[in-house]
Design a protein around this motif. Structure first.
Motif, short mmCIF file in Angstrom:
data_model
loop_
_atom_site.label_atom_id
_atom_site.label_comp_id
_atom_site.label_asym_id
_atom_site.label_seq_id
_atom_site.Cartn_x
_atom_site.Cartn_y
_atom_site.Cartn_z
N THR A 117 0.75 -1.12 0.07
CA THR A 117 -0.07 -0.12 0.03
C THR A 117 0.79 0.96 0.22
O THR A 117 0.16 2.41 -0.45
CB THR A 117 -1.02 0.30 1.59
OG1 THR A 117 0.05 0.13 2.24
CG2 THR A 117 -1.94 -1.35 1.13
N GLU A 175 2.52 2.85 2.55
CA GLU A 175 1.83 3.32 3.77
C GLU A 175 3.11 2.89 4.85
O GLU A 175 3.12 1.75 5.31
CB GLU A 175 0.18 2.61 4.65
CG GLU A 175 -0.36 3.74 3.27
CD GLU A 175 -2.25 3.59 4.08
OE1 GLU A 175 -3.44 4.82 3.52
OE2 GLU A 175 -2.33 2.85 4.32
N GLU A 225 2.83 3.22 9.09
CA GLU A 225 2.29 3.48 10.52
C GLU A 225 2.99 3.81 11.17
O GLU A 225 4.08 3.27 11.78
CB GLU A 225 1.45 1.72 10.89
CG GLU A 225 0.59 2.36 12.57
CD GLU A 225 -0.09 0.45 12.58
OE1 GLU A 225 -0.16 0.61 13.91
OE2 GLU A 225 0.39 -0.37 11.47
N LYS A 247 -1.84 6.12 9.72
CA LYS A 247 -1.23 5.69 8.75
C LYS A 247 -1.15 7.20 8.04
O LYS A 247 -1.63 7.83 7.74
CB LYS A 247 -2.49 5.23 8.02
CG LYS A 247 -2.30 3.07 8.84
CD LYS A 247 -3.49 2.23 8.49
CE LYS A 247 -2.86 0.93 9.10
NZ LYS A 247 -4.07 0.41 8.36
N PRO A 255 0.64 8.50 3.93
CA PRO A 255 1.58 8.16 2.53
C PRO A 255 3.08 7.96 2.97
O PRO A 255 3.35 8.99 3.26
CB PRO A 255 0.82 8.30 1.78
CG PRO A 255 -0.05 9.55 2.16
CD PRO A 255 -0.08 9.57 3.30
#
Length: 275
Positions: free
Chosen positions: A167, A169, A171, A190, A192
């Motif tokens: 993804t 992304e 965390e 979360k 980008p």
């Protein structure tokens, strides 16, 4: 098995070898350009105008190399698929059926085959970049945690919990939400890739950027975990020296005070930063 069929397989194999050798050559050139750009960055302090023009030319060449690498990677996928089709056509029907049953009988094998088929679509430099982002787990980074439609950008020091390569992304954990927050509990976000900036590593001085006097940067405000736009007041003598900066909107007695910020808490100002 006919001679034309064998000849077609041999031609496809030779083309595949040629593409892979060409990919290796392009990757070598990309690595050379990366080293050259790092050299430009270090020399920028001495002659910014001359180095900037040379840097622009190098960036253009680097872009063309990445385009070439992408096209070669796509061609490799196409030739590989063609070669598989040629081999399937020559295999006995019973062998093909047994091969399909073995793959269909294991869901995990199917997933692994799918993942392997997608690997060539990522250039080696792209894969390396994703690996470097994944290695940030447990480290502190600068993070923009405001929404895209927010009027101002808010940047804070957070800790990376995990980076998802699929993804793209992060965390992250805000370990210090601040005394004025409604809740004193640590918060997770979360975000980008574009919202994350790694801090310079104190253990790797060779890759630490050196921002000259007058350069706009993002710096951690002393005794806080928040980053604000600042201007470098004077050039450092050594890479381990603190930066002397002046933060915007930090006026005291009609002037902007000069504040010391550790070099590993200063990063480049992102394009379009709103503060």
């Amino acid at each position: 098995m006919s001679s034309p069929d064998i000849a077609g397989i041999l031609d496809s194999s030779k083309e595949l070898d040629r593409l892979r050798k060409e990919q290796e050559d392009v990757l070598i050139e990309i690595n050379k350009m990366h080293k050259k750009l790092i050299s430009y960055k270090l020399r920028m302090v001495l002659s910014p105008e001359v180095v900037e023009k040379a840097g622009d030319s190098s960036l253009s060449k680097l872009k063309m190399l990445y385009i070439q690498a992408k096209e070669l990677s796509e061609s490799e996928v196409s030739i590989s698929s063609q070669l598989l089709g040629q081999l399937d056509a020559l295999m006995p029907s019973g062998t093909q059926g047994q091969h399909r049953r073995r793959i269909e009988g294991s869901e995990q094998k199917k997933k692994r085959v799918k993942a392997d088929s997608e690997v060539p679509r990522l250039s080696p430099s792209r894969r390396s970049h994703l690996e470097s982002l994944a290695s940030l787990k447990g480290e502190q980074v600068a993070a923009r945690i405001t929404q895209e439609n927010s009027g101002k950008d808010e940047w804070f020091v957070v800790k990376v919990i995990h980076f998802d390569k699929e993804t793209r992304e992060f965390e992250v954990l805000d370990e210090d939400p601040g005394e004025d927050e409604e809740s004193t509990l640590q918060r997770k976000y979360k975000l980008p890739m574009s919202h994350i900036i790694p801090f310079p590593k104190r253990s790797d001085l060779s890759n630490i950027p050196d921002f000259p006097s007058g350069r706009h940067v993002l710096a951690v405000y002393p005794e806080t975990t928040a980053l604000y736009k600042a201007t470098v007041y004077q050039t450092r003598k050594r890479k381990i020296d603190d930066y002397v900066v002046q933060f915007e909107d930090d006026e005291e007695d009609g002037s902007l005070p000069k504040r010391l910020v550790p070099f590993h808490r200063v990063v480049a100002l992102p394009d379009g930063c709103r503060q």
